[in-house]
Design a protein around this motif. Sequence first.
Motif, PDB file in Angstrom:
ATOM      1  N   UNK A  85       8.373   9.222 -10.561  1.00  0.00           N
ATOM      2  CA  UNK A  85       7.551   8.649 -11.632  1.00  0.00           C
ATOM      3  C   UNK A  85       7.324   7.155 -11.459  1.00  0.00           C
ATOM      4  N   UNK A  86       8.083   6.526 -10.589  1.00  0.00           N
ATOM      5  CA  UNK A  86       7.965   5.072 -10.389  1.00  0.00           C
ATOM      6  C   UNK A  86       7.969   4.775  -8.903  1.00  0.00           C
ATOM      7  N   UNK A  87       7.080   3.881  -8.480  1.00  0.00           N
ATOM      8  CA  UNK A  87       7.012   3.523  -7.076  1.00  0.00           C
ATOM      9  C   UNK A  87       8.057   2.483  -6.697  1.00  0.00           C
ATOM     10  N   UNK A 119      11.432  -2.391  -0.320  1.00  0.00           N
ATOM     11  CA  UNK A 119      11.120  -1.831   0.995  1.00  0.00           C
ATOM     12  C   UNK A 119      11.485  -2.829   2.089  1.00  0.00           C
ATOM     13  N   UNK A 120      11.124  -4.094   1.885  1.00  0.00           N
ATOM     14  CA  UNK A 120      11.438  -5.134   2.870  1.00  0.00           C
ATOM     15  C   UNK A 120      12.942  -5.255   3.090  1.00  0.00           C
ATOM     16  N   UNK A 121      13.685  -5.295   1.998  1.00  0.00           N
ATOM     17  CA  UNK A 121      15.139  -5.493   2.103  1.00  0.00           C
ATOM     18  C   UNK A 121      15.829  -4.284   2.732  1.00  0.00           C
ATOM     19  N   UNK A 122      15.396  -3.081   2.361  1.00  0.00           N
ATOM     20  CA  UNK A 122      16.043  -1.895   2.928  1.00  0.00           C
ATOM     21  C   UNK A 122      15.761  -1.782   4.416  1.00  0.00           C
ATOM     22  N   UNK A 123      14.520  -2.064   4.810  1.00  0.00           N
ATOM     23  CA  UNK A 123      14.211  -2.033   6.245  1.00  0.00           C
ATOM     24  C   UNK A 123      14.977  -3.133   6.971  1.00  0.00           C
ATOM     25  N   UNK A 124      15.100  -4.302   6.342  1.00  0.00           N
ATOM     26  CA  UNK A 124      15.847  -5.393   6.973  1.00  0.00           C
ATOM     27  C   UNK A 124      17.298  -5.017   7.215  1.00  0.00           C
ATOM     28  N   UNK A 125      17.910  -4.343   6.248  1.00  0.00           N
ATOM     29  CA  UNK A 125      19.311  -3.908   6.425  1.00  0.00           C
ATOM     30  C   UNK A 125      19.417  -2.880   7.538  1.00  0.00           C
ATOM     31  N   UNK A 154       4.126   9.140  -7.546  1.00  0.00           N
ATOM     32  CA  UNK A 154       4.193   8.340  -6.324  1.00  0.00           C
ATOM     33  C   UNK A 154       4.711   9.175  -5.153  1.00  0.00           C
ATOM     34  N   UNK A 155       4.202   8.898  -3.969  1.00  0.00           N
ATOM     35  CA  UNK A 155       4.662   9.586  -2.762  1.00  0.00           C
ATOM     36  C   UNK A 155       6.065   9.127  -2.398  1.00  0.00           C
ATOM     37  N   UNK A 208       0.830  -1.204   0.000  1.00  0.00           N
ATOM     38  CA  UNK A 208       0.000   0.000   0.000  1.00  0.00           C
ATOM     39  C   UNK A 208       0.864   1.255   0.000  1.00  0.00           C
ATOM     40  N   UNK A 209       1.966   1.225   0.740  1.00  0.00           N
ATOM     41  CA  UNK A 209       2.886   2.366   0.748  1.00  0.00           C
ATOM     42  C   UNK A 209       3.551   2.522  -0.612  1.00  0.00           C
ATOM     43  N   UNK A 210       3.900   1.392  -1.239  1.00  0.00           N
ATOM     44  CA  UNK A 210       4.573   1.452  -2.539  1.00  0.00           C
ATOM     45  C   UNK A 210       3.659   1.997  -3.627  1.00  0.00           C
ATOM     46  N   UNK A 211       2.335   1.799  -3.486  1.00  0.00           N
ATOM     47  CA  UNK A 211       1.389   2.257  -4.509  1.00  0.00           C
ATOM     48  C   UNK A 211       0.789   3.625  -4.195  1.00  0.00           C
TER      49      UNK A 211
END
Length: 495
Positions: A331-333, A339-345, A322-323, A246-249
């Motif tokens: 222009x691209x989400x 998102x999962x991988x960046x938060x995991x790191x 995109x926000x 939902x955040x990505x869209x």
Amino acid sequence: MASSNGRTKRQRGEVETLPSGSLRVKVYAGVDPISGKRHYLTEVIPAGRTAAKEAEKARTRLLAQVDERRNPRTRATLDQLLDRWLEVADIEATTRMGYENKLNKHVRPTLGKLPVGRLDAETLESFYASLRRCRDWCGGKAFVTHRVKGEHTCTARCRPHVCKPLSPSSVRQIHWILSGALSRAVRWRWIAVNPAAQAEPPAPPHPDPQPPNPTDAARIITESWRDPDWGALVWLAMTTGARRGELAALRWHHLDLAAGVLTLRRSAYLDADGALQEKDTKTHQQRRVALDPETVAVLAELHARYVDRLAQLDATTDPADYVFSPEPDNSRGYRPDTITQRYGRLAKRLGIDSHIHALRHYSATELINAGVDVRTVAGRLGHGGGGTTTLRVYAAWLSESDQRAAGTLAARMPTRPTSPTSPSSPYRVIAEELREQIRAGRLKPGDPLPTVLDLATTHGVSVGTAHRAVASLTADGLINVARGRRATVAEQPEG
């Protein structure tokens, strides 16, 4: 057999004598809907003195099954049933991909060639037990797990197989997938009963959400704000409990900052080819979430940075942009897995065992602990039950309880980082005051610090803000923190 009018009545079913002397009973059961061929029920009676009588009993029993429609109408395999079921089942894209992945990886290799009519509860329960022992269905045999297929030179990455059980929740998912397909087979009269309805799946796992504690939440916010745009995404995930897709869209026209309302309409996902796509939210319902003033400020600052970037690119703003985006022009989400991988790191750098979905748990846990009713919490998170139906109307989302929920969570959130030129944040004021007491000797090595609750009460801030002040002193090595104990002043190096 002669009838009363002298004509011979044709007997249904036949009994054949095999070369071994055994008798084979054969009864016509209609046309196989899969192959289009004539379908027969058969049973072999061992040779013996009473074989003829037993064969007649078997013929009568098989005829009764046909007459009562209790016999399988097809010799179709489970693979054929699953293929046909997936053709007609109305399943959303991401759910379908999950189903197909589990079926292809765990079900088809082991049960796929088995005729549907021979599948029973014992077979299914044995299958589930094997998955709970080893997800690779090794059968207890030792073998080498190769890193690549085909001929190759083995390296250290080719190693002996180690059994890894499939989680009970995954086994339960497989059970319900099979149950759905077999239920459709009963409706189609391929089989008479659903064996999955008689099999016992693993017990449902006990819910065990692991949200970050307030101290870890403060550290996560601080670390994420090294990139303010990324920090805004993490902040919004915490305050709204929105899913990563939902955040990505999320697009700018989904935000009404003047009214303090966020509308969640779409969710991003990756299709079978790895391409980024969008679909309805998980519950196929849009939802509107009230935003607290601090979150509105976070998003307003994010929008200002977006406008500045477009001005530098000599481009104009577009409400459909995109926000959150990895591109300068939005222009691209984001891809959800990014998102999962960046938060995991991020969590790994901080030494925190957490994943992006835990931020939904954080939002729910903090709201419930603050006394917000479960119905409102369920509505904010977009859960399928718990009163979301009554929250579909726009006005309902701006109800008093939802506004109170937004304000309550904002009060429990750690203070977001600010730029060096901004006025001092409350947590910095608290931290600086404690530093001064340590420097002046009013707090000596080994002395306990005031509790987080005392600090929050004294300075009129949230517990999260006080936690963040303590975390700042801990990072500077000025205090020692141990689980279950009061924080104490650390020994200071001389000079």
